[in-house]
Design a protein around this motif. Sequence first.
Motif, PDB file in Angstrom:
ATOM      1  N   GLU A  34     -36.591 -33.004   9.002  1.00  0.00           N
ATOM      2  CA  GLU A  34     -35.430 -32.805   9.812  1.00  0.00           C
ATOM      3  C   GLU A  34     -35.197 -34.020  10.472  1.00  0.00           C
ATOM      4  O   GLU A  34     -33.963 -34.408  10.730  1.00  0.00           O
ATOM      5  CB  GLU A  34     -35.428 -31.376  10.438  1.00  0.00           C
ATOM      6  CG  GLU A  34     -34.065 -31.034  11.117  1.00  0.00           C
ATOM      7  CD  GLU A  34     -34.336 -29.816  12.162  1.00  0.00           C
ATOM      8  OE1 GLU A  34     -33.386 -29.035  11.849  1.00  0.00           O
ATOM      9  OE2 GLU A  34     -35.210 -29.760  12.906  1.00  0.00           O
ATOM     10  N   LYS A  50     -31.830 -36.045  10.141  1.00  0.00           N
ATOM     11  CA  LYS A  50     -30.855 -36.266  11.073  1.00  0.00           C
ATOM     12  C   LYS A  50     -30.563 -37.530  11.845  1.00  0.00           C
ATOM     13  O   LYS A  50     -29.637 -38.090  12.256  1.00  0.00           O
ATOM     14  CB  LYS A  50     -31.013 -35.114  12.265  1.00  0.00           C
ATOM     15  CG  LYS A  50     -30.601 -33.723  11.475  1.00  0.00           C
ATOM     16  CD  LYS A  50     -30.886 -32.602  12.859  1.00  0.00           C
ATOM     17  CE  LYS A  50     -30.396 -31.297  12.301  1.00  0.00           C
ATOM     18  NZ  LYS A  50     -30.495 -30.201  13.244  1.00  0.00           N
ATOM     19  N   HIS A  56     -33.326 -34.793  20.356  1.00  0.00           N
ATOM     20  CA  HIS A  56     -33.182 -33.966  19.229  1.00  0.00           C
ATOM     21  C   HIS A  56     -33.883 -32.696  19.702  1.00  0.00           C
ATOM     22  O   HIS A  56     -34.723 -32.216  20.292  1.00  0.00           O
ATOM     23  CB  HIS A  56     -33.906 -34.658  18.119  1.00  0.00           C
ATOM     24  CG  HIS A  56     -34.392 -33.880  17.065  1.00  0.00           C
ATOM     25  ND1 HIS A  56     -33.315 -33.582  16.030  1.00  0.00           N
ATOM     26  CD2 HIS A  56     -35.369 -33.430  16.552  1.00  0.00           C
ATOM     27  CE1 HIS A  56     -33.750 -32.642  15.245  1.00  0.00           C
ATOM     28  NE2 HIS A  56     -35.096 -32.568  15.531  1.00  0.00           N
TER      29      HIS A  56
END
Length: 374
Positions: A187, A191, A215
């Motif tokens: 992820e 991202k 994040h």
Amino acid sequence: MTNAAAKTLSTTPLRRIDLNIKPYMSSDDRIAAWQIISTIAPLTLCCIAIANVTEKLTILSLILTPILFIFIILFLSRSFSLMHDCGHHSLFKAKASNRVAAFLLSIIHAMPHHPWSRGHAFHHKHNGNWNRYRGPSALTTLREYENKSKHSQFAYKMLRHPLTLLPGGFYYLVIKPRVALLLGFLELIAKGAIHGCRESSSGKAFNPFTFIDKHKSSFFYTREEVYDTTANTICVSLAWWWIGSAIGHWHFWILYTSIMSTSAAIMIAVFFVQHNFPGSYASGEDNWSYFKGAVDGSSFLIMPPVLNWFTADIAYHHVHHLSERIPNYRLRMCHQDEQNNFDSVKRLRLDQVWECFSLILWDNEALRLVSTKQ
């Protein structure tokens, strides 16, 4: 005191101020250190012994293997209970000592301690409030279950059958943390790539370190959980490779999966029955009481002294939920000194444990746990 007065006094609901538990909330580093040594040393010896005994199939190995297997499971149960105390910062006096001990013990169980202790703290905070916490198997309400299809009801029951604890326990301890870590990194990369492309297309410089710092992962609540899971996974993976290289990888994984599956299943089962039992306090959000959740929503599991030792007296679960800062080596003493106040605590014998596994629904109207047959 007259008989009438005594009767009135005995029926007065127990209150938090009636209990004197503060004297038991003190940690002793000498006791804690000895508990860890007296658990890890024999556990290590048993693991070495079973690895040697199972190298060849002989009459002696057929006799010794199940004996060693049982002792390893028992010592792992005690080790997990000690790690559990470290999560509450009650085993040692200093917070740092508890964290170091917890991390070392977590390598034995392949369970990253920081994420687990955070989830466990949530359980303590909301025990007995079934709107907030639905137990380790995520129970549904009676109405929700009735609205499911027949196939969904069947799947629900099968996933909460005691036999699923064996594969489920191994998944919970060993596989789930690695899956979360892998998905978390994927992820982050995905991202980061998307964000970097957007920054580049708008003419802005992309700073990956700034992005990582800001994040928020969908798989971890805090940055410390990521660090702990990463460190645990590295240490556990190195241990797997080192032991597998020493005794043979197939040999190691056969022993490891069978031992860890059984150990995890037993500890999850013990935890389950200490809160899912006939008559357990099962409140909703309204009028929920932390105190009632501790006294009426936690069972007192009656076990032989030897099993109490191997589970670090976690059977005195009502005392533990009154204050998680009471170390395991003071739980029994607290119970004995205050036992006249614990008449309402559910005494659960080992032969009654099986019936607890049928209580897999929460009736949020009657405020009780029920089985699918009910």
